[in-house]
Motif scaffolding. Structure first.
Motif, PDB file in Angstrom:
ATOM      1  N   HIS A  95      38.346  40.789  48.897  1.00  7.75           N
ATOM      2  CA  HIS A  95      39.191  41.198  49.034  1.00  7.75           C
ATOM      3  C   HIS A  95      40.200  40.938  50.144  1.00  7.75           C
ATOM      4  O   HIS A  95      39.388  41.353  51.332  1.00  7.75           O
ATOM      5  CB  HIS A  95      39.667  42.384  48.533  1.00  7.75           C
ATOM      6  CG  HIS A  95      38.359  42.665  47.436  1.00  7.75           C
ATOM      7  ND1 HIS A  95      38.034  42.771  46.004  1.00  7.75           N
ATOM      8  CD2 HIS A  95      36.756  43.370  47.632  1.00  7.75           C
ATOM      9  CE1 HIS A  95      36.996  42.749  45.715  1.00  7.75           C
ATOM     10  NE2 HIS A  95      35.985  43.235  45.870  1.00  7.75           N
TER      11      HIS A  95
ATOM     12  N   SER B 259      37.836  46.115  38.821  1.00  3.04           N
ATOM     13  CA  SER B 259      37.464  44.897  39.131  1.00  3.04           C
ATOM     14  C   SER B 259      37.112  45.284  40.818  1.00  3.04           C
ATOM     15  O   SER B 259      36.710  44.263  41.310  1.00  3.04           O
ATOM     16  CB  SER B 259      37.915  43.396  38.327  1.00  3.04           C
ATOM     17  OG  SER B 259      39.457  43.584  39.463  1.00  3.04           O
ATOM     18  N   GLN B 260      38.050  46.149  41.484  1.00  4.92           N
ATOM     19  CA  GLN B 260      37.833  46.469  43.110  1.00  4.92           C
ATOM     20  C   GLN B 260      38.497  48.007  43.142  1.00  4.92           C
ATOM     21  O   GLN B 260      38.976  48.609  42.530  1.00  4.92           O
ATOM     22  CB  GLN B 260      39.155  45.547  43.688  1.00  4.92           C
ATOM     23  CG  GLN B 260      40.304  46.321  42.666  1.00  4.92           C
ATOM     24  CD  GLN B 260      41.518  45.217  43.778  1.00  4.92           C
ATOM     25  OE1 GLN B 260      42.605  44.932  44.114  1.00  4.92           O
ATOM     26  NE2 GLN B 260      41.490  43.613  42.885  1.00  4.92           N
TER      27      GLN B 260
ATOM     28  N   THR C 294      42.621  36.735  41.036  1.00  3.69           N
ATOM     29  CA  THR C 294      41.305  36.672  41.553  1.00  3.69           C
ATOM     30  C   THR C 294      41.069  35.151  40.446  1.00  3.69           C
ATOM     31  O   THR C 294      40.426  35.284  40.389  1.00  3.69           O
ATOM     32  CB  THR C 294      39.907  37.708  40.088  1.00  3.69           C
ATOM     33  OG1 THR C 294      40.528  38.549  40.667  1.00  3.69           O
ATOM     34  CG2 THR C 294      38.425  37.201  40.894  1.00  3.69           C
TER      35      THR C 294
ATOM     36  N   THR D 258      41.301  37.987  45.553  1.00  2.00           N
ATOM     37  CA  THR D 258      39.646  38.175  45.707  1.00  2.00           C
ATOM     38  C   THR D 258      39.492  36.461  45.488  1.00  2.00           C
ATOM     39  O   THR D 258      40.192  36.342  44.176  1.00  2.00           O
ATOM     40  CB  THR D 258      39.464  39.492  44.620  1.00  2.00           C
ATOM     41  OG1 THR D 258      40.117  40.154  44.844  1.00  2.00           O
ATOM     42  CG2 THR D 258      38.082  39.230  44.505  1.00  2.00           C
TER      43      THR D 258
ATOM     44  N   SER E 211      32.106  39.194  47.070  1.00  2.50           N
ATOM     45  CA  SER E 211      33.451  39.070  46.907  1.00  2.50           C
ATOM     46  C   SER E 211      34.253  39.607  48.112  1.00  2.50           C
ATOM     47  O   SER E 211      33.724  40.035  48.520  1.00  2.50           O
ATOM     48  CB  SER E 211      33.820  39.965  45.317  1.00  2.50           C
ATOM     49  OG  SER E 211      34.255  40.033  44.399  1.00  2.50           O
TER      50      SER E 211
END
Length: 295
Positions: A43, A96-97, A13, A54, A41
């Motif tokens: 991805h 985080s995703q 990231t 990301t 963000s």
């Protein structure tokens, strides 16, 4: 084959001051696919819908976190137990995703943030376009690289594949599976130097150069046959100031107990095809991103 609490590399990231340019380059030059957006963000992935890179829109460029994969929930819990035992701060217990079964993020040595995840299933084996097959490894330059290698081996169960320089005076290559390295570390300024993506053949490295040329850009360093890892590689500079590597033909190590290969202070470890000082581009190691995570 994996033997410890970490079985694979996760994702990277990066904070970028121009997210649309960063995304455009990742899609049009590297060949990734955008798989989702949320908030600031974006991805991206090589195959399937599991994000491997990301970008986060920010005022300044920097490294936000590096991802590692635990093979099971028990493995994830063991990593967290070890991290807490080391007294390292846990920054988050939320993935985080999307598509992550469980995760936590901690602040490691020198301010590098690591997210350890458990993810269900696997994506397709091959890309559908010109892009790479998968995200493979990262290379970073800790200020105290011996402390970092001790952390990665003693706490996260990485094994040393190669030792660079007498007694590791230059750096180390570490693995968490059969692939020669998931992490390479060379003493430096405390930055991430590059993230690396596996492609299918040497021809793809040439095509990367063609795409860069079509965009008015050029390769930073290529072609090269590394001694450490034996992979063929090509490099270019992305908008954030970080380096991107495309590689193929990486060595795999199937003997878990193989002693590390020791490379002297000469330069064959980074290039078997030429040891001339000018063959490594001037300033190549000066690129990279400082970590931005704070406790």
């Amino acid at each position: 084959m994996a033997w410890g609490v970490i079985s694979d590399m996760g994702s990277v990231t990066i904070r970028t001051s121009d997210i649309e340019t960063s995304v455009r380059d990742a899609v049009g030059i590297l060949g990734l696919t955008e798989v989702g957006r949320d908030g600031r963000s974006v991805h991206l992935a090589a195959v399937g819908d599991r994000a491997e890179l990301t970008y986060v829109a920010a005022e300044e460029d920097g490294l936000e976190r590096l991802g590692l994969v635990a093979p099971t929930l028990d493995g994830l819990h063991e990593v967290r137990r070890r991290i807490e035992h080391e007294g390292l701060p846990v920054l988050s217990t939320t993935p985080s995703q999307p598509g992550i079964e469980d995760a936590f993020t901690f602040l490691g040595p020198e301010g590098f943030a690591f997210e350890v995840v458990v993810r269900p299933g696997t994506g397709p084996a091959q890309p559908v376009g010109f892009g790479p097959k998968r995200y493979g490894h990262f290379n970073f330059h800790p200020q105290d690289h011996r402390r970092m290698v001790a952390f990665l081996t003693e706490v996260l169960d990485f094994r040393v594949s190669d030792v660079i320089g007498t007694g590791g005076s230059i750096g180390y290559f570490l693995r968490c599976s059969t692939e020669h390295h998931g992490i390479a570390l060379v003493g430096g300024r405390g930055t991430l130097h590059h993230h690396a993506w596996e492609t299918q053949s040497f021809v793809d490295l040439a095509k990367l150069g063609d795409r860069l040329h079509a965009h008015g850009r050029e390769l930073l360093w290529a072609p090269v046959r590394h001694g450490a890892g034996q992979n063929l590689a090509a490099y270019y500079l992305e908008h954030s100031g970080n380096v991107v590597e495309l590689y193929t033909d990486m060595e795999h190590i199937y003997d878990d107990d193989r002693p590390p290969v020791e490379w002297p202070d000469g330069k064959v470890w980074w290039n078997e095809w030429s040891t001339q000082s000018g063959f490594l581009p001037e300033g190549f190691r000066d690129h990279g991103l400082a970590p931005v995570a704070k406790h």
